[in-house]
Scaffold this motif. Structure first.
Motif, PDB file in Angstrom:
ATOM      1  N   THR A  12     -11.013   3.805  13.920  1.00  0.00           N
ATOM      2  CA  THR A  12     -11.369   4.638  15.065  1.00  0.00           C
ATOM      3  C   THR A  12     -10.674   4.145  16.332  1.00  0.00           C
ATOM      4  OG1 THR A  12     -13.291   3.274  15.581  1.00  0.00           O
ATOM      5  CG2 THR A  12     -13.648   5.127  14.082  1.00  0.00           C
ATOM      6  N   ASN A  13     -10.333   2.875  16.368  1.00  0.00           N
ATOM      7  CA  ASN A  13      -9.613   2.303  17.497  1.00  0.00           C
ATOM      8  C   ASN A  13      -8.133   2.684  17.371  1.00  0.00           C
ATOM      9  OD1 ASN A  13      -9.053   0.800  19.792  1.00  0.00           O
ATOM     10  ND2 ASN A  13     -10.340  -0.915  19.129  1.00  0.00           N
ATOM     11  N   ASP A  14      -7.340   2.356  18.381  1.00  0.00           N
ATOM     12  CA  ASP A  14      -5.957   2.854  18.425  1.00  0.00           C
ATOM     13  C   ASP A  14      -4.956   1.715  18.250  1.00  0.00           C
ATOM     14  OD1 ASP A  14      -3.647   4.198  18.838  1.00  0.00           O
ATOM     15  OD2 ASP A  14      -4.135   4.862  20.880  1.00  0.00           O
ATOM     16  N   ILE A  15      -4.287   1.691  17.088  1.00  0.00           N
ATOM     17  CA  ILE A  15      -3.344   0.593  16.865  1.00  0.00           C
ATOM     18  C   ILE A  15      -1.993   0.846  17.534  1.00  0.00           C
ATOM     19  CG2 ILE A  15      -4.430  -0.204  14.720  1.00  0.00           C
ATOM     20  CD1 ILE A  15      -2.139   1.110  13.186  1.00  0.00           C
ATOM     21  N   SER A  16      -1.837   2.026  18.152  1.00  0.00           N
ATOM     22  CA  SER A  16      -0.546   2.260  18.817  1.00  0.00           C
ATOM     23  C   SER A  16      -0.411   1.353  20.045  1.00  0.00           C
ATOM     24  CB  SER A  16      -0.417   3.726  19.246  1.00  0.00           C
ATOM     25  OG  SER A  16      -1.268   4.000  20.334  1.00  0.00           O
ATOM     26  N   LYS A  17      -1.552   0.785  20.478  1.00  0.00           N
ATOM     27  CA  LYS A  17      -1.503  -0.109  21.641  1.00  0.00           C
ATOM     28  C   LYS A  17      -1.108  -1.535  21.270  1.00  0.00           C
ATOM     29  CE  LYS A  17      -4.762   2.749  24.023  1.00  0.00           C
ATOM     30  NZ  LYS A  17      -6.131   3.214  23.837  1.00  0.00           N
ATOM     31  N   LEU A  18      -0.981  -1.786  19.966  1.00  0.00           N
ATOM     32  CA  LEU A  18      -0.675  -3.147  19.535  1.00  0.00           C
ATOM     33  C   LEU A  18       0.815  -3.442  19.619  1.00  0.00           C
ATOM     34  CD1 LEU A  18      -2.797  -3.660  16.274  1.00  0.00           C
ATOM     35  CD2 LEU A  18      -3.219  -4.593  18.551  1.00  0.00           C
TER      36      LEU A  18
ATOM     37  N   VAL B 186     -24.169   2.497  18.871  1.00  0.00           N
ATOM     38  CA  VAL B 186     -24.235   1.048  19.095  1.00  0.00           C
ATOM     39  C   VAL B 186     -23.170   0.691  20.138  1.00  0.00           C
ATOM     40  CG1 VAL B 186     -25.107   0.586  16.765  1.00  0.00           C
ATOM     41  CG2 VAL B 186     -22.640   0.587  17.171  1.00  0.00           C
ATOM     42  N   PRO B 187     -23.178  -0.522  20.646  1.00  0.00           N
ATOM     43  CA  PRO B 187     -22.197  -0.837  21.701  1.00  0.00           C
ATOM     44  C   PRO B 187     -20.754  -0.935  21.179  1.00  0.00           C
ATOM     45  CG  PRO B 187     -24.093  -2.302  21.796  1.00  0.00           C
ATOM     46  CD  PRO B 187     -24.159  -1.597  20.493  1.00  0.00           C
ATOM     47  N   LEU B 188     -20.314   0.104  20.456  1.00  0.00           N
ATOM     48  CA  LEU B 188     -18.931   0.131  19.953  1.00  0.00           C
ATOM     49  C   LEU B 188     -18.210   1.402  20.388  1.00  0.00           C
ATOM     50  CD1 LEU B 188     -19.374  -1.223  16.289  1.00  0.00           C
ATOM     51  CD2 LEU B 188     -18.535  -2.453  18.298  1.00  0.00           C
ATOM     52  N   LYS B 189     -18.757   2.098  21.415  1.00  0.00           N
ATOM     53  CA  LYS B 189     -18.085   3.307  21.898  1.00  0.00           C
ATOM     54  C   LYS B 189     -16.650   3.024  22.283  1.00  0.00           C
ATOM     55  CE  LYS B 189     -22.068   5.505  24.011  1.00  0.00           C
ATOM     56  NZ  LYS B 189     -22.851   4.249  24.149  1.00  0.00           N
ATOM     57  N   TRP B 190     -16.435   1.840  22.830  1.00  0.00           N
ATOM     58  CA  TRP B 190     -15.095   1.465  23.292  1.00  0.00           C
ATOM     59  C   TRP B 190     -14.070   1.404  22.160  1.00  0.00           C
ATOM     60  CZ3 TRP B 190     -12.749  -3.083  21.562  1.00  0.00           C
ATOM     61  CH2 TRP B 190     -13.589  -3.959  20.851  1.00  0.00           C
ATOM     62  N   THR B 191     -14.539   1.368  20.931  1.00  0.00           N
ATOM     63  CA  THR B 191     -13.605   1.278  19.802  1.00  0.00           C
ATOM     64  C   THR B 191     -13.259   2.654  19.246  1.00  0.00           C
ATOM     65  OG1 THR B 191     -15.336   1.149  18.105  1.00  0.00           O
ATOM     66  CG2 THR B 191     -14.629  -0.928  19.097  1.00  0.00           C
ATOM     67  N   VAL B 192     -13.857   3.709  19.804  1.00  0.00           N
ATOM     68  CA  VAL B 192     -13.576   5.062  19.302  1.00  0.00           C
ATOM     69  C   VAL B 192     -12.645   5.754  20.288  1.00  0.00           C
ATOM     70  CG1 VAL B 192     -14.557   7.248  18.541  1.00  0.00           C
ATOM     71  CG2 VAL B 192     -15.844   5.125  18.197  1.00  0.00           C
ATOM     72  N   LYS B 193     -11.419   6.007  19.841  1.00  0.00           N
ATOM     73  CA  LYS B 193     -10.391   6.532  20.748  1.00  0.00           C
ATOM     74  C   LYS B 193     -10.132   8.003  20.415  1.00  0.00           C
ATOM     75  CE  LYS B 193     -10.308   2.731  22.889  1.00  0.00           C
ATOM     76  NZ  LYS B 193      -9.605   1.503  22.602  1.00  0.00           N
ATOM     77  N   PHE B 194     -10.921   8.874  21.098  1.00  0.00           N
ATOM     78  CA  PHE B 194     -10.799  10.302  20.829  1.00  0.00           C
ATOM     79  C   PHE B 194      -9.452  10.875  21.250  1.00  0.00           C
ATOM     80  CE2 PHE B 194     -15.568  10.158  21.060  1.00  0.00           C
ATOM     81  CZ  PHE B 194     -15.780  10.532  19.742  1.00  0.00           C
ATOM     82  N   ASP B 195      -8.753  10.182  22.147  1.00  0.00           N
ATOM     83  CA  ASP B 195      -7.479  10.723  22.621  1.00  0.00           C
ATOM     84  C   ASP B 195      -6.327  10.453  21.661  1.00  0.00           C
ATOM     85  OD1 ASP B 195      -7.626   8.059  23.094  1.00  0.00           O
ATOM     86  OD2 ASP B 195      -6.808   8.118  25.135  1.00  0.00           O
ATOM     87  N   LYS B 196      -6.581   9.707  20.596  1.00  0.00           N
ATOM     88  CA  LYS B 196      -5.487   9.526  19.636  1.00  0.00           C
ATOM     89  C   LYS B 196      -5.497  10.662  18.623  1.00  0.00           C
ATOM     90  CE  LYS B 196      -7.171   6.724  15.782  1.00  0.00           C
ATOM     91  NZ  LYS B 196      -7.101   5.477  15.026  1.00  0.00           N
TER      92      LYS B 196
ATOM     93  N   LEU C 287     -17.764  12.637  14.983  1.00  0.00           N
ATOM     94  CA  LEU C 287     -18.132  11.818  16.146  1.00  0.00           C
ATOM     95  C   LEU C 287     -18.047  12.639  17.436  1.00  0.00           C
ATOM     96  CD1 LEU C 287     -16.416   8.451  15.129  1.00  0.00           C
ATOM     97  CD2 LEU C 287     -18.881   8.905  15.253  1.00  0.00           C
ATOM     98  N   LEU C 288     -17.056  13.570  17.493  1.00  0.00           N
ATOM     99  CA  LEU C 288     -16.901  14.414  18.685  1.00  0.00           C
ATOM    100  C   LEU C 288     -18.122  15.294  18.919  1.00  0.00           C
ATOM    101  CD1 LEU C 288     -13.191  15.668  18.697  1.00  0.00           C
ATOM    102  CD2 LEU C 288     -14.421  14.584  20.591  1.00  0.00           C
ATOM    103  N   THR C 289     -18.766  15.703  17.840  1.00  0.00           N
ATOM    104  CA  THR C 289     -19.868  16.648  17.981  1.00  0.00           C
ATOM    105  C   THR C 289     -21.233  15.999  17.727  1.00  0.00           C
ATOM    106  OG1 THR C 289     -19.572  17.260  15.664  1.00  0.00           O
ATOM    107  CG2 THR C 289     -18.461  18.624  17.285  1.00  0.00           C
ATOM    108  N   GLN C 290     -21.248  14.695  17.523  1.00  0.00           N
ATOM    109  CA  GLN C 290     -22.520  14.055  17.184  1.00  0.00           C
ATOM    110  C   GLN C 290     -23.545  14.156  18.318  1.00  0.00           C
ATOM    111  OE1 GLN C 290     -22.498   9.790  16.526  1.00  0.00           O
ATOM    112  NE2 GLN C 290     -24.591   9.819  15.724  1.00  0.00           N
TER     113      GLN C 290
END
Lengths: 144, 354
Positions: free
Chosen positions: B69-75, B249-259, B268-271
């Protein structure tokens, strides 16, 4: 039971009769099994418990355990210092770590007989440890 | 199952436990002692029970980008990233670390409890990337604590550890043995995770030796759990599972909807989110445990996912689910073995290193 003679329950509480009162705590084996003890909930002075009734709760980092009354009777004193120093149960299970003093009701013969003298308890614990070791080995052998 | 360090743990007198089929050290000197020593000096943890897969080939990048769910393009090359992987319905299959060696070679490190499930899932979505389970031929140690860098500094010559930022990776050698190190961990402290050939178990003793002047001590899974809890880090199986999504849970930061697409994105978008994971401190002297009910005004509103004693703060702390309207410092009640105890809601992050 004889004054000053230590006896144990199968649940690893110890009991010593001192000046007519029954002092209780948990055994060294029990404190080692529980690991770091971080809090205790003590019974109220004056409360009555039957034989092997839960009377206190000990929390260690890993687990919570009930502590059972090794006889039927009335709580006359609790070790309130344990509220500030629960670690004493780890450090000194038979001295500083005593939990309650109780006045025994008429002790049933059955109750007294089920309490193990020191030697028998050590054997009991030794067998438990061996059993555990063996279970571990069987388990490992089975997985190979 | 045993890690390559099993005999060492036994010889150190560790109290062992069976953890998802693995015979692991629960503690050596004691959970509190190992915890405090890791916060103040440095602790050495055997975490070889965790799963390690290599994902290789020109499709490896696309494969992983679809899974996480996170974005590996930033790596950049030689960087790592934390991410959940989710089902189509958003439920968390596992949380893992993705190590990018380069765009055609990745390593993922997964929870011991999920090794088989994850491997199957990754292979199923591998496109044509090559997935290799290297768990058994490698070992993994975690060196954690404020003095971890000093211990490694003495043994590493070709890498400047000052330039190895959090989540950076270096391929180097220690004690002349080839290894990969990353500035990662699960304790809330500075630290490193060290990957190497599973035959090179001497590294354990050598690290203990070179760490002796920094008071290094081995630490077991007990301390690992209390350390991660204080640091607000999720434990799979306790705090997250397949019925929980990263948005609860406190993992919202790991879900990158813009990728671009990733598995679980639509769900997840509609949850509709109606609960959240928060921290709590029990105001009485009891420890809450996983599964305890959480109540407000006499009604059940959630449950405890993790609870333990905090050796750093000397308090009873934990995580629990509560309704969205609950905020920090509000009082809740926790049912521990049939009795209600008052607790105060807080952030899940109890400890932040200086």
């Amino acid at each position: 039971m004889v004054e000053e003679e230590i006896r144990f329950t199968k649940e690893h509480e110890w009991i010593i009769i001192k000046e007519g009162l029954a002092v209780m705590g948990i055994s060294d084996f029990a404190q080692r099994q529980l690991g770091d003890i971080v809090s205790i909930e003590l019974p109220r002075v004056g409360s009555r418990f039957g034989y092997m009734q839960a009377m206190a709760i000990i929390d260690s980092v890993k687990a919570s355990s009930d502590i059972y009354s090794a006889l039927s009777g009335e709580v006359v004193e609790v070790n309130e210092e344990l509220l500030e120093h629960p670690e004493w149960i780890n450090q000194s299970p038979y001295e500083l770590g005593w939990i309650v003093k109780m006045k025994a009701s008429n002790m049933e013969e059955e109750e007294v007989n089920s309490l193990m003298p020191n030697e028998q308890y050590n054997k009991f614990v030794g067998e438990m440890e061996m059993e555990k070791e063996k279970e571990g080995e069987d388990e490992r052998a089975g997985r190979r | 199952m045993k890690t390559p360090f099993y005999d060492i743990h036994k010889s150190l007198g560790a109290k062992m436990l069976s953890f998802h089929g693995w015979e692991m050290p629960l503690q050596y000197s004691g959970i509190v002692d190992e915890h405090i020593n890791t916060r103040t000096n440095v602790g050495l943890f055997d975490v070889s029970h965790m799963g390690r897969f290599e994902i290789k080939g020109f499709n490896a990048y696309d494969c992983l980008q679809t899974l996480v769910t996170n974005d590996i393009s930033k790596l950049n090359d030689h960087q790592a990233l934390y991410s959940p992987i989710c089902h189509n319905n958003g439920g968390i299959i596992d949380d893992l670390l993705v190590y990018m060696i380069n765009r055609e070679k990745f390593l993922v490190v997964v929870n011991a409890s999920n090794r088989e499930k994850d491997l199957e899932w990754v292979v199923k979505h591998s496109k044509s990337a090559v997935v290799e389970n290297i768990s058994d031929k490698t070992a993994l140690l975690a060196l954690q604590g404020p003095l971890a860098k000093k211990v490694l500094d003495k043994t590493i010559v070709d890498v400047n550890l000052d330039q190895l930022k959090p989540f950076d990776i270096a391929i180097t050698n220690i004690f002349g043995i080839e290894c990969m190190i990353s500035r990662t961990g699960y304790t809330g402290e500075d630290g490193f995770e060290i990957f190497f050939d599973s035959n090179e178990i001497d590294i354990w003793d050598k690290l203990i030796q070179s760490g002796s002047r920094f008071n290094i001590k081995p630490a077991g899974l007990g301390a690992r759990d209390t350390l991660r809890l204080e640091a607000g880090l999720m434990l799979y199986g306790n705090d997250i599972n397949e019925n929980i999504t990263p948005l609860e849970v406190p993992l919202k930061w790991t879900v990158k909807f813009d990728k671009e697409e990733f598995i679980g994105k639509e769900a997840l978008l509609t949850q509709q989110i109606n609960r959240k994971l928060v921290g709590f401190e029990v105001l009485e002297k009891r420890i809450a445990r996983h599964g305890n009910e959480v109540l407000m005004y006499g009604e059940k509103v959630g449950f405890v996912t993790s609870g333990s004693f905090s050796p750093t703060m000397k308090k009873s702390i934990g995580f629990c689910f509560v309704p969205l309207h609950v905020s920090a410092n509000q009082l809740i009640e926790i049912n521990i073995a049939g009795k209600l105890y008052k607790a105060k809601v807080s952030s899940t992050r109890f400890y932040r290193r200086k």
